[in-house]
Design a protein around this motif. Structure first.
Motif, PDB file in Angstrom:
ATOM      1  N   VAL A 244       8.967 -20.530  -4.935  1.00  0.00           N
ATOM      2  CA  VAL A 244       7.851 -20.001  -4.137  1.00  0.00           C
ATOM      3  C   VAL A 244       8.373 -18.980  -3.131  1.00  0.00           C
ATOM      4  O   VAL A 244       9.476 -19.128  -2.609  1.00  0.00           O
ATOM      5  N   GLU A 245       7.570 -17.960  -2.935  1.00  0.00           N
ATOM      6  CA  GLU A 245       7.851 -17.027  -1.841  1.00  0.00           C
ATOM      7  C   GLU A 245       6.648 -17.015  -0.905  1.00  0.00           C
ATOM      8  O   GLU A 245       5.509 -16.833  -1.347  1.00  0.00           O
ATOM      9  N   ALA A 246       6.952 -17.244   0.322  1.00  0.00           N
ATOM     10  CA  ALA A 246       5.877 -17.278   1.343  1.00  0.00           C
ATOM     11  C   ALA A 246       6.067 -16.108   2.303  1.00  0.00           C
ATOM     12  O   ALA A 246       7.203 -15.795   2.685  1.00  0.00           O
ATOM     13  N   TYR A 247       4.962 -15.527   2.661  1.00  0.00           N
ATOM     14  CA  TYR A 247       5.063 -14.371   3.570  1.00  0.00           C
ATOM     15  C   TYR A 247       5.171 -14.848   5.016  1.00  0.00           C
ATOM     16  O   TYR A 247       4.379 -15.688   5.463  1.00  0.00           O
ATOM     17  N   ILE A 248       6.165 -14.279   5.723  1.00  0.00           N
ATOM     18  CA  ILE A 248       6.347 -14.576   7.143  1.00  0.00           C
ATOM     19  C   ILE A 248       6.090 -13.280   7.901  1.00  0.00           C
ATOM     20  O   ILE A 248       6.822 -12.302   7.712  1.00  0.00           O
ATOM     21  N   PRO A 249       5.098 -13.232   8.738  1.00  0.00           N
ATOM     22  CA  PRO A 249       4.851 -12.006   9.499  1.00  0.00           C
ATOM     23  C   PRO A 249       5.987 -11.734  10.480  1.00  0.00           C
ATOM     24  O   PRO A 249       6.738 -12.655  10.837  1.00  0.00           O
ATOM     25  N   PRO A 250       6.142 -10.481  10.899  1.00  0.00           N
ATOM     26  CA  PRO A 250       7.316 -10.144  11.740  1.00  0.00           C
ATOM     27  C   PRO A 250       7.378 -10.949  13.028  1.00  0.00           C
ATOM     28  O   PRO A 250       8.461 -11.290  13.488  1.00  0.00           O
ATOM     29  N   GLU A 251       6.233 -11.248  13.554  1.00  0.00           N
ATOM     30  CA  GLU A 251       6.275 -11.987  14.830  1.00  0.00           C
ATOM     31  C   GLU A 251       6.733 -13.428  14.636  1.00  0.00           C
ATOM     32  O   GLU A 251       7.166 -14.076  15.581  1.00  0.00           O
ATOM     33  N   GLN A 252       6.650 -13.890  13.428  1.00  0.00           N
ATOM     34  CA  GLN A 252       7.099 -15.256  13.149  1.00  0.00           C
ATOM     35  C   GLN A 252       8.557 -15.303  12.677  1.00  0.00           C
ATOM     36  O   GLN A 252       9.114 -16.387  12.533  1.00  0.00           O
TER      37      GLN A 252
ATOM     38  N   ILE B 268       0.829  -1.203   0.000  1.00  0.00           N
ATOM     39  CA  ILE B 268       0.000   0.000   0.000  1.00  0.00           C
ATOM     40  C   ILE B 268       0.863   1.252   0.000  1.00  0.00           C
ATOM     41  O   ILE B 268       0.784   2.101  -0.886  1.00  0.00           O
ATOM     42  N   ASP B 269       1.701   1.354   0.995  1.00  0.00           N
ATOM     43  CA  ASP B 269       2.471   2.605   1.112  1.00  0.00           C
ATOM     44  C   ASP B 269       3.969   2.388   0.987  1.00  0.00           C
ATOM     45  O   ASP B 269       4.745   3.280   1.303  1.00  0.00           O
ATOM     46  N   ASP B 270       4.365   1.221   0.558  1.00  0.00           N
ATOM     47  CA  ASP B 270       5.776   0.945   0.293  1.00  0.00           C
ATOM     48  C   ASP B 270       6.649   1.220   1.509  1.00  0.00           C
ATOM     49  O   ASP B 270       7.696   1.828   1.416  1.00  0.00           O
ATOM     50  N   ARG B 271       6.149   0.799   2.673  1.00  0.00           N
ATOM     51  CA  ARG B 271       6.948   0.999   3.883  1.00  0.00           C
ATOM     52  C   ARG B 271       7.486  -0.339   4.347  1.00  0.00           C
ATOM     53  O   ARG B 271       6.784  -1.353   4.314  1.00  0.00           O
ATOM     54  N   PRO B 272       8.708  -0.370   4.842  1.00  0.00           N
ATOM     55  CA  PRO B 272       9.299  -1.663   5.220  1.00  0.00           C
ATOM     56  C   PRO B 272       8.855  -2.161   6.599  1.00  0.00           C
ATOM     57  O   PRO B 272       9.175  -3.274   6.962  1.00  0.00           O
ATOM     58  N   ASP B 273       8.202  -1.328   7.335  1.00  0.00           N
ATOM     59  CA  ASP B 273       7.890  -1.726   8.716  1.00  0.00           C
ATOM     60  C   ASP B 273       6.397  -1.959   8.945  1.00  0.00           C
ATOM     61  O   ASP B 273       5.949  -2.038  10.078  1.00  0.00           O
TER      62      ASP B 273
ATOM     63  N   MET C 219      17.257 -10.050   6.650  1.00  0.00           N
ATOM     64  CA  MET C 219      16.280 -10.790   5.862  1.00  0.00           C
ATOM     65  C   MET C 219      14.860 -10.366   6.202  1.00  0.00           C
ATOM     66  O   MET C 219      13.934 -10.607   5.434  1.00  0.00           O
ATOM     67  N   ALA C 220      14.687  -9.791   7.335  1.00  0.00           N
ATOM     68  CA  ALA C 220      13.352  -9.389   7.755  1.00  0.00           C
ATOM     69  C   ALA C 220      13.424  -8.003   8.393  1.00  0.00           C
ATOM     70  O   ALA C 220      14.461  -7.617   8.939  1.00  0.00           O
ATOM     71  N   ARG C 221      12.303  -7.301   8.288  1.00  0.00           N
ATOM     72  CA  ARG C 221      12.218  -6.006   8.959  1.00  0.00           C
ATOM     73  C   ARG C 221      10.850  -5.919   9.635  1.00  0.00           C
ATOM     74  O   ARG C 221      10.172  -6.944   9.804  1.00  0.00           O
ATOM     75  N   GLY C 222      10.457  -4.756   9.949  1.00  0.00           N
ATOM     76  CA  GLY C 222       9.209  -4.603  10.712  1.00  0.00           C
ATOM     77  C   GLY C 222       7.986  -5.150  10.000  1.00  0.00           C
ATOM     78  O   GLY C 222       7.009  -5.559  10.636  1.00  0.00           O
ATOM     79  N   GLY C 223       8.061  -5.190   8.693  1.00  0.00           N
ATOM     80  CA  GLY C 223       6.906  -5.678   7.943  1.00  0.00           C
ATOM     81  C   GLY C 223       6.891  -7.186   7.763  1.00  0.00           C
ATOM     82  O   GLY C 223       5.946  -7.739   7.227  1.00  0.00           O
ATOM     83  N   GLY C 224       7.935  -7.820   8.194  1.00  0.00           N
ATOM     84  CA  GLY C 224       8.030  -9.259   8.009  1.00  0.00           C
ATOM     85  C   GLY C 224       9.006  -9.615   6.901  1.00  0.00           C
ATOM     86  O   GLY C 224       9.927  -8.832   6.604  1.00  0.00           O
ATOM     87  N   ALA C 225       8.820 -10.805   6.319  1.00  0.00           N
ATOM     88  CA  ALA C 225       9.795 -11.246   5.306  1.00  0.00           C
ATOM     89  C   ALA C 225       9.132 -12.159   4.284  1.00  0.00           C
ATOM     90  O   ALA C 225       8.083 -12.750   4.551  1.00  0.00           O
ATOM     91  N   TRP C 226       9.782 -12.204   3.160  1.00  0.00           N
ATOM     92  CA  TRP C 226       9.405 -13.183   2.142  1.00  0.00           C
ATOM     93  C   TRP C 226      10.425 -14.313   2.212  1.00  0.00           C
ATOM     94  O   TRP C 226      11.617 -14.092   2.087  1.00  0.00           O
TER      95      TRP C 226
END
Lengths: 799, 410
Positions: free
Chosen positions: A542-550, A403-408, A560-567
């Protein structure tokens, strides 16, 4: 008729075929190649050899005008590239027309001129390495053809002059009292002439190289305005999964990639096969009985969704522990595909003029593609990625909000993006969904990464899944969806169905996932230290979305991950073998592409050649060789002294020769010859051939001592001497007449005449013929001379 | 081989028409390379430039090491095809190829007049000689063939020696200033039996030949080389096969008596009564000269008799074999340059003949009847006057049908 006409005709045929092939290939029109080569060969057979047909001058002119009008239709209204293409067609058609005419020297020259223009035009377009070899062959052919044409031209000129002389002297004998007939040349010594030429050819190429090397090279090859329908490389906007036959692998070169340490610019050898990610496909569609992954690829044409990589600076990643920044230089082969391939995560290289764009909509790196303009040259770009301390690329990369191209900002579960990435038609994949849910239930409570790995394991070889490209041997159930059929029944397929299955399994357990295409690995070239990626290296994963808490803390630490999570990158396809590149051929290809066709570097500097390209490699070779010579000279006083001494001696010799340019008196010549003779005789003890060569020069002088002796006898006994304007034959005739009164019973006049004739013939044979005199003949002549001398001395002692 | 002064010779350079086209293409390619930023065209451009430079330097260096000289046979007769030879020497250390020599031959003086220089250059015939290759430190003789239709003085040269190698783009050349004057004597013919009969009729003391020794074919005096005019029946085939060139049987032995012949080159249409003779007087003079040339040629073959030949035109000359060291050459030149005149000084010839101690009579061949001044001359008894008209000459002499005489041809 000219005796070497077949050579000229063959040379012309070869020349026309080469240039037409180059031009046709460069503009991508194989039909043109077929037409021109077929026409040339037909003309050679029918016109030159069989002489069944022959276009007269006016007929050829009419046909040429028709061809001109025809091609002008394409010329008018076309862009600059289109105009060039029209000219290319015109040249090819004109060449074909000319080939159907009688081969005169003038026509041969016209053929050569047109073929040179064809080749120049081909060079304006594009020539790959293989065609570059044909380009070199063309130049050799052109050189030989010009030499043959030169002979043919001379022959023709002399024949015309003879005809003119004959006409003038027969029609106007009072005005032209001298009728002259010149001998026609036979085109001899072609091999000798070629032998003389080869060092000059090398010099010619060296000169061209130096000129090319010293001239400034163009730097903006990527924005060539040539508009041609060039075959696209890489992918299209959808991937079909309904394979039933044999999947063909392409050997077409796609790009080359070279990894280097971002700080030190030293080459970097990875310890894993890198993934060069292209585009992500989010939507699985079912249409006309086919299942396909699609993506809004057409959006690439719009510029609204572009974001520069400028917002993805690697500088803030410098503090990460256990992470290294690696530069990646990629050179994409000529293509009109706007998609670029990068290892993820990807960041912008600092101080880079050329900045690729990142399309968030496609989640892919792209470049601008001008409307109707395609790339005919390679495209080079440099990005930065992260590798761990073990020189392995990262298996995950940070998520940025769509949406807003923010990493966190993490992906919201109620967002359209989440809905799109978890969409699945469960009815089409009952077995697959059931299995995924069963696994998820088993791993209930575990983190998402573990669940992803568990789902990945479902597609392992232990469960009977195997990799194949040949669907002809696979027992397909065409009533089922190909992914469901693969997963539930035949369990054999290629990367597309493996990746599709995993994406659908992930989505079945509500994990956002997407299907990614790109290239995996490639063949590694040890000489250029780069990955050579061909069409056969195309891959899907495949790319799977991992939420930040995971995400694990290590993922955050390593970027590899930031506030928004990771692929998270997941590759369910069984590993395939790693191949090695054909190093030398690929290096040659790289040098041709980088250094000749589209060099994008400054003039070579000896201190630090630009990293990671074959052109720089060539530069560095020259630079290192030069450096080695300089360093050796600097370090070694003896070498310096020797060089200075040689230069002084050389200068003195030059000065001496300049001051006394004609100081070649008989004495110095005799001394020189004496030394040469002595040296030659000494070397003859070891090598007779080499000794002879030193003694007598490149060609052994004809042994005509017997004739010199005859002249000496005549001069001493009779005072007869051959005049400068008199040939040996004339001299023999004259002295034959004068010696008639001196004949005796022992040596009759007919014997004298025969002896003179024998000696003169032998002289001509020894002097001008390629057949040497045998020893028996020389001995016989010597005996006759001895008898002749004795006779003269007995009968004419006063002389 | 002694190297002449070659380095100071001025050498010209010229771009051939094909070279001009080549340069145009080169410019086109270079402009394209610059304007369109195509690196491959830079390579093409560089290669083409190098080819052009190499053509120029190679041709120049080859020409610098080349020396050429013209070799012309000493004895040339009208109507013969002779080889004009060029000896080309290569003083360099590498082979040279494609030496082109463009020679020209023009007539300076014909049998009747001097050719003006403007017409001379316009009507010059040009011969081309292409030497295809000479090894280092070697020489080669090449030739072209020339046929001189009429006697007179000709000039060979100047010539242009050029090299265009390996490609026909650049020509390096120099002007070979060596000019050779060629004296073309009248055509050699065949002396008919009427000639011998005429000689024996005029004087019984004058014996140009002895009686035949034998009447059958196997009885002959000697075997000698074939000469123009010899009958084919007299060829001795066995000797011809042995020697390799035509040999004929000689049935007569020559006497040591002097053969004295003079030509009265008179051509004045006003004093000739017969209009037919008037028209053909210069031609009769030409035939008389041809007859003398044939006599000279035969003398060259045998040299067994004394020969006195005089030519009476405005500048009369006498030529006596044995007295003149270079008798044949001088007479050859004189035969080439003699011109018919209204006032040939034939009296001078008679005076000069009588100052000698010969007891033979002088045979004067003339296109007119004996003039009064000769009849009144006190020593007119020492000459035999032979008035030759066209019909008479047909009995004495005929032109040779063969246009090729053995020459030194390589």
């Amino acid at each position: 008729m000219y005796s070497k006409q077949i050579h000229v005709q063959l040379a012309m045929l070869l020349l026309v075929c080469c240039s037409s092939f180059l031009l046709g290939v460069s503009i991508g029109d194989r039909t043109l190649v077929a037409i021109s080569i077929t026409g040339a060969v037909t003309a050679f057979v029918l016109v030159d050899r069989l002489r069944w047909i022959e276009l007269s001058g006016w007929m050829a002119n009419v046909v040429s005008i028709v061809v001109l009008v025809y091609t002008m239709r394409q010329f008018i209204g076309a862009g600059s590239a289109g105009k060039l293409v029209a000219v290319a067609y015109l040249l090819t058609y004109l060449l074909t027309v000319l080939m159907f005419q009688k081969k005169t020297p003038r026509l041969c020259w016209q053929l050569m001129v047109l073929s040179v223009l064809q080749t120049s035009l081909a060079a304006i377009f594009n020539l790959n390495f293989e065609n570059g070899l044909i380009f070199v062959v063309y130049f050799v052919c052109a050189l030989v053809a010009m030499i043959l044409q030169n002979d043919f031209y001379e022959w023709s000129r002399i024949q015309s002059a003879n005809e003119r002389n004959q006409t003038a002297s027969s029609q106007h004998p009072a005005n032209f009292p001298v009728g002259i007939q010149s001998n026609l040349p036979g085109g001899k010594n072609l091999r000798s002439r070629m032998g003389v030429l080869w060092p000059w050819l090398i010099g010619c190429l060296a000169f061209a190289f130096l000129l090319f090397h010293s001239l400034p090279h163009t730097r903006q090859q990527n924005e060539s305005a040539l508009a041609l329908d060039f075959s696209a490389t890489g992918k299209s906007w959808q991937t079909d999964l309904d394979e039933t036959g044999l999947v063909q692998l392409s050997n077409k070169l796609i790009f080359r990639a070279q990894f280097f340490d971002y700080e030190t610019e030293k080459k970097l050898l990875l310890n894993n096969q890198p993934y060069f990610r292209g585009m992500a496909f989010n939507k699985l569609v079912f249409k006309d009985g086919k299942t396909s992954w699609t993506a809004p690829y057409d959006h690439v044409f719009d510029t609204f969704s572009y974001s520069k990589l400028t917002r993805m600076l690697p500088d803030d990643l410098r503090s990460l522990r256990g992470v290294r920044r690696a530069g990646v230089e990629l050179i994409v082969e000529p293509t009109n595909d706007p998609l670029l391939f990068v290892p993820m995560p990807v960041y912008r290289k600092m101080n880079q003029e050329l900045v690729p764009d990142f399309d968030r909509d496609l989640s892919a790196l792209t470049r601008k593609r001008f409307r109707k303009s395609n790339q005919l040259t390679s495209f080079r770009y440099t990005v930065v990625t992260l590798v761990d301390s073990g020189n392995r690329t990262m298996p995950a990369w940070p998520y940025r909000s769509f949406i807003d191209d923010r990493p966190d900002v993490p992906m919201q579960t109620d967002s359209p993006e989440h809905a799109m990435l978890t969409a699945i038609n469960a009815e089409r994949y009952p077995q697959l969904v059931q299995t995924a849910q069963r696994v998820a239930a088993k791993y209930d409570g575990a983190d998402r990464i573990e669940l992803c790995q568990a789902l990945l394991q479902q597609l392992s070889q232990s469960n009977g899944y195997s990799y194949t490209l040949d669907y002809r041997t696979v027992d397909r159930n065409l009533a089922l969806d190909p992914v469901e059929d693969f997963f539930a029944n035949h369990r054999s397929g290629h990367c597309a169905v493996f990746a599709s299955s995993l994406v659908l399994m992930l989505r079945a357990v509500d994990i956002p996932a997407r299907y990614v295409v790109g290239f995996h690995g490639g063949s590694y070239n040890n000489l250029t230290d780069c990955y050579v990626v061909h069409g056969r290296n195309a891959h899907a994963w495949v790319e799977a979305y991992i939420p930040p808490e995971q995400c694990t803390p290590e993922m955050f630490e390593k970027g590899m991950a930031r506030g928004g999570g990771a692929w998270l990158t997941l590759d369910p396809t069984p590993p395939v073998y790693v191949e090695n590149a054909n190093d030398a051929l690929d290096l040659a290809r790289s040098i041709w592409q980088d250094y000749v066709i589209s060099p994008d570097h400054n003039k070579p500097s000896f201190s630090g050649p630009g990293p990671l390209q074959a052109g720089s490699l060539a530069d560095s070779w020259f630079a290192s060789a030069f450096d080695y010579v300089i360093q050796t000279v600097k370090a070694n006083a003896m070498v310096q002294a020797t060089l200075v001494g040689l230069m002084v001696i050389f200068g003195l010799i030059i000065a001496f020769r300049e001051m006394w340019p004609h100081r070649k008196d008989a004495k110095s010549a005799a001394v020189k010859n004496g030394v040469r003779q002595w040296l030659g005789q000494a070397i003859s003890l070891v090598s007779a051939q080499l000794g002879d060569r030193i003694q007598y020069g490149r060609r052994r002088r004809a042994d005509v001592k017997f004739y010199n002796r005859l002249e000496k006898i005549l001069k001493q006994n009779l005072g007869l001497q051959r005049r400068p304007c008199q040939t040996q034959q004339e001299f023999a005739v004259e002295i034959g007449q004068r010696l008639v009164p001196l004949a005796t019973d022992d040596f009759r006049d007919d014997q004298i005449a025969r002896m003179l004739q024998t000696i003169t013939s032998a002289f001509y044979q020894a002097r001008f013929s390629s057949i040497p005199l045998d020893n028996h003949a020389i001995t016989d002549i010597e005996n006759q001379l001895q008898k002749f001398e004795q006779t003269l001395k007995q009968n004419h002692p006063s002389k | 081989m002694t190297e002449p002064q070659l380095s100071r010779r001025p050498i010209g350079n010229a771009l051939l028409p094909q070279g001009i086209v080549f340069v145009v293409i080169l410019v086109f390619v270079t402009v394209c390379a610059v304007l369109r930023n195509v690196n491959l065209l830079v390579v093409v451009s560089g290669t083409m430039s190098a080819v052009l430079l190499i053509c120029w330097r190679l041709s120049r260096s080859m020409l610098r090491n080349t020396a050429a000289r013209r070799l012309i046979p000493e004895e040339i007769h009208a109507g013969e095809t002779i080889p004009i030879q060029w000896q080309v020497d290569n003083y360099g250390r590498s082979s040279i190829f494609n030496i082109r020599i463009e020679d020209q031959i023009s007539q300076i003086q014909s049998s009747t007049r001097k050719i003006p220089s403007s017409k001379r250059s316009r009507n010059a015939s040009k011969g081309v000689l292409l030497v295809e290759g000479i090894m280092p430190r070697d020489e080669l003789i090449g030739s072209y063939r020339a046929r001189f239709a009429s006697r007179g003085t000709y000039r060979a040269g100047p010539a242009i020696v050029s090299v265009q190698f390996p490609l026909p783009l650049v020509k390096c050349w120099y002007r070979h200033t060596g000019v050779t004057t060629i004296h073309v004597a009248p055509a050699i013919g065949e002396l008919l039996p009427g000639w011998h009969h005429e000689l024996s009729q005029h004087t019984n003391r004058f014996e140009c030949h002895a009686s035949r020794r034998g009447s059958n074919q196997d009885d002959f005096f000697a075997i000698r080389n074939w000469n123009s005019g010899d009958s084919l029946r007299h060829i001795h085939w066995r000797s011809t096969a042995k020697v390799g060139q035509p040999m004929v049987r000689q049935f007569e032995s020559y006497s040591p008596h002097t053969l004295a012949v003079a030509a009265d080159l008179y051509a004045d249409p006003d004093n000739l009564s017969d209009s037919l003779d008037a028209e053909s007087a210069p031609q009769i003079c030409e035939q008389i000269l041809s007859l003398l040339a044939t006599l000279l040629h035969q003398w060259r073959q045998h040299r067994t008799q004394k020969l006195f030949i005089a030519i009476a035109d405005e500048k009369p000359t006498t030529h006596i074999a044995g007295q003149d060291a270079d008798f044949a050459a001088h007479l050859h030149r004189r035969l080439a340059t003699a011109q018919a005149s209204r006032h040939p000084a034939v009296v001078n010839i008679i005076d000069q003949w009588n100052t000698g101690s010969s007891d033979s009579k002088l045979l004067i061949l003339s296109s007119r009847a004996m003039p009064q001044e000769i009849q009144d001359h006190p020593r007119s008894g020492s000459v035999d006057w032979l008035h030759c008209n066209a019909l008479k000459l047909q009995l004495l002499f005929q032109h040779s049908t063969s246009s090729v005489r053995p020459q030194a041809v390589h």
